[in-house]
Design a protein around this motif. Structure first.
Motif, short mmCIF file in Angstrom:
data_model
loop_
_atom_site.label_atom_id
_atom_site.label_comp_id
_atom_site.label_asym_id
_atom_site.label_seq_id
_atom_site.Cartn_x
_atom_site.Cartn_y
_atom_site.Cartn_z
N MET A 106 -2.40 15.82 -4.62
CA MET A 106 -3.37 15.70 -3.53
C MET A 106 -3.36 16.98 -2.71
N THR A 107 -4.51 17.25 -2.11
CA THR A 107 -4.56 18.32 -1.15
C THR A 107 -3.97 17.80 0.16
N LYS A 108 -3.72 18.69 1.11
CA LYS A 108 -3.18 18.25 2.40
C LYS A 108 -4.16 17.33 3.11
N ALA A 109 -5.45 17.63 3.02
CA ALA A 109 -6.46 16.79 3.67
C ALA A 109 -6.50 15.40 3.04
N GLU A 110 -6.41 15.34 1.71
CA GLU A 110 -6.40 14.04 1.02
C GLU A 110 -5.15 13.25 1.39
N ALA A 111 -4.02 13.94 1.48
CA ALA A 111 -2.78 13.27 1.82
C ALA A 111 -2.84 12.72 3.25
N LYS A 112 -3.41 13.50 4.15
CA LYS A 112 -3.54 13.05 5.54
C LYS A 112 -4.44 11.83 5.62
N ALA A 113 -5.54 11.84 4.88
CA ALA A 113 -6.45 10.69 4.86
C ALA A 113 -5.76 9.47 4.24
N ALA A 114 -4.99 9.69 3.20
CA ALA A 114 -4.27 8.59 2.56
C ALA A 114 -3.22 8.00 3.51
N GLU A 115 -2.56 8.87 4.28
CA GLU A 115 -1.58 8.39 5.27
C GLU A 115 -2.25 7.55 6.35
N LYS A 116 -3.42 8.00 6.81
CA LYS A 116 -4.16 7.23 7.82
C LYS A 116 -4.56 5.87 7.27
N LYS A 117 -5.01 5.85 6.01
CA LYS A 117 -5.41 4.59 5.38
C LYS A 117 -4.21 3.68 5.21
N ALA A 118 -3.09 4.22 4.80
CA ALA A 118 -1.87 3.42 4.63
C ALA A 118 -1.43 2.83 5.96
N ASP A 119 -1.51 3.62 7.02
CA ASP A 119 -1.14 3.12 8.35
C ASP A 119 -2.10 2.02 8.81
N ALA A 120 -3.39 2.21 8.55
CA ALA A 120 -4.38 1.20 8.94
C ALA A 120 -4.18 -0.08 8.13
N ASP A 121 -3.88 0.05 6.84
CA ASP A 121 -3.62 -1.12 6.00
C ASP A 121 -2.39 -1.87 6.49
N TYR A 122 -1.36 -1.11 6.87
CA TYR A 122 -0.12 -1.72 7.37
C TYR A 122 -0.39 -2.48 8.67
N HIS A 142 3.71 -0.69 2.73
CA HIS A 142 3.51 0.56 3.46
C HIS A 142 4.47 1.63 2.97
N LYS A 143 5.73 1.26 2.79
CA LYS A 143 6.71 2.24 2.30
C LYS A 143 6.34 2.73 0.90
N LYS A 144 5.84 1.84 0.05
CA LYS A 144 5.42 2.22 -1.29
C LYS A 144 4.25 3.20 -1.22
N ALA A 145 3.30 2.90 -0.35
CA ALA A 145 2.15 3.79 -0.19
C ALA A 145 2.60 5.17 0.27
N GLU A 146 3.54 5.20 1.23
CA GLU A 146 4.06 6.49 1.70
C GLU A 146 4.77 7.24 0.58
N ALA A 147 5.54 6.52 -0.23
CA ALA A 147 6.24 7.16 -1.34
C ALA A 147 5.25 7.70 -2.37
N ASP A 148 4.17 6.95 -2.63
CA ASP A 148 3.15 7.41 -3.57
C ASP A 148 2.49 8.69 -3.05
N ILE A 149 2.23 8.74 -1.76
CA ILE A 149 1.60 9.93 -1.17
C ILE A 149 2.56 11.12 -1.28
N LYS A 150 3.83 10.87 -0.97
CA LYS A 150 4.82 11.94 -1.04
C LYS A 150 4.95 12.47 -2.47
N ALA A 151 4.95 11.55 -3.44
CA ALA A 151 5.05 11.96 -4.84
C ALA A 151 3.82 12.76 -5.27
N ALA A 152 2.67 12.38 -4.77
CA ALA A 152 1.43 13.07 -5.16
C ALA A 152 1.31 14.44 -4.51
N THR A 153 1.97 14.63 -3.39
CA THR A 153 1.89 15.93 -2.72
C THR A 153 3.03 16.87 -3.12
N ALA A 154 4.06 16.34 -3.77
CA ALA A 154 5.17 17.17 -4.22
C ALA A 154 4.69 18.08 -5.35
#
Length: 98
Positions: free
Chosen positions: A43-59, A85-97
């Protein structure tokens, strides 16, 4: 009992939507919403930030769905929301690594 099922379905729906929209491929019919998904592409940084916002909203929505429940049902519902939520965060972290 029905309130518990509804709350869990709401929590699972948010997770399934997030996982399917970011996995790069639709989920197979055999997999459950909480099943592991295919590895995500980078993911790009912008995509990761959007995914984090979505994960937080879903949580937040999943926790709100737990409010009508009582005692152990509410506790289990909140634990499920937190795990998703933790799984979503881990998926985002894995995609940005890289």
């Amino acid at each position: 009992m029905n309130k518990t099922l509804i709350a869990l379905l709401v929590a699972f729906a948010g997770t399934a939507t997030f996982a399917a929209s970011h996995a790069g491929a639709p989920m197979s019919p055999a997999s459950a919403p909480m099943a592991t998904t295919a590895p995500m592409s980078t993911m790009t940084k912008a995509e990761a930030k959007a995914a984090e916002k979505k994960a937080d909203a879903d949580y937040k929505a999943a926790k709100k769905a737990c409010k009508p429940l009582k005692y152990k049902e509410e506790k289990a519902c909140k634990a499920q929301a937190k795990a998703a939520h933790k799984k979503a965060e881990a998926d985002i972290k894995a995609a940005t690594a890289k």
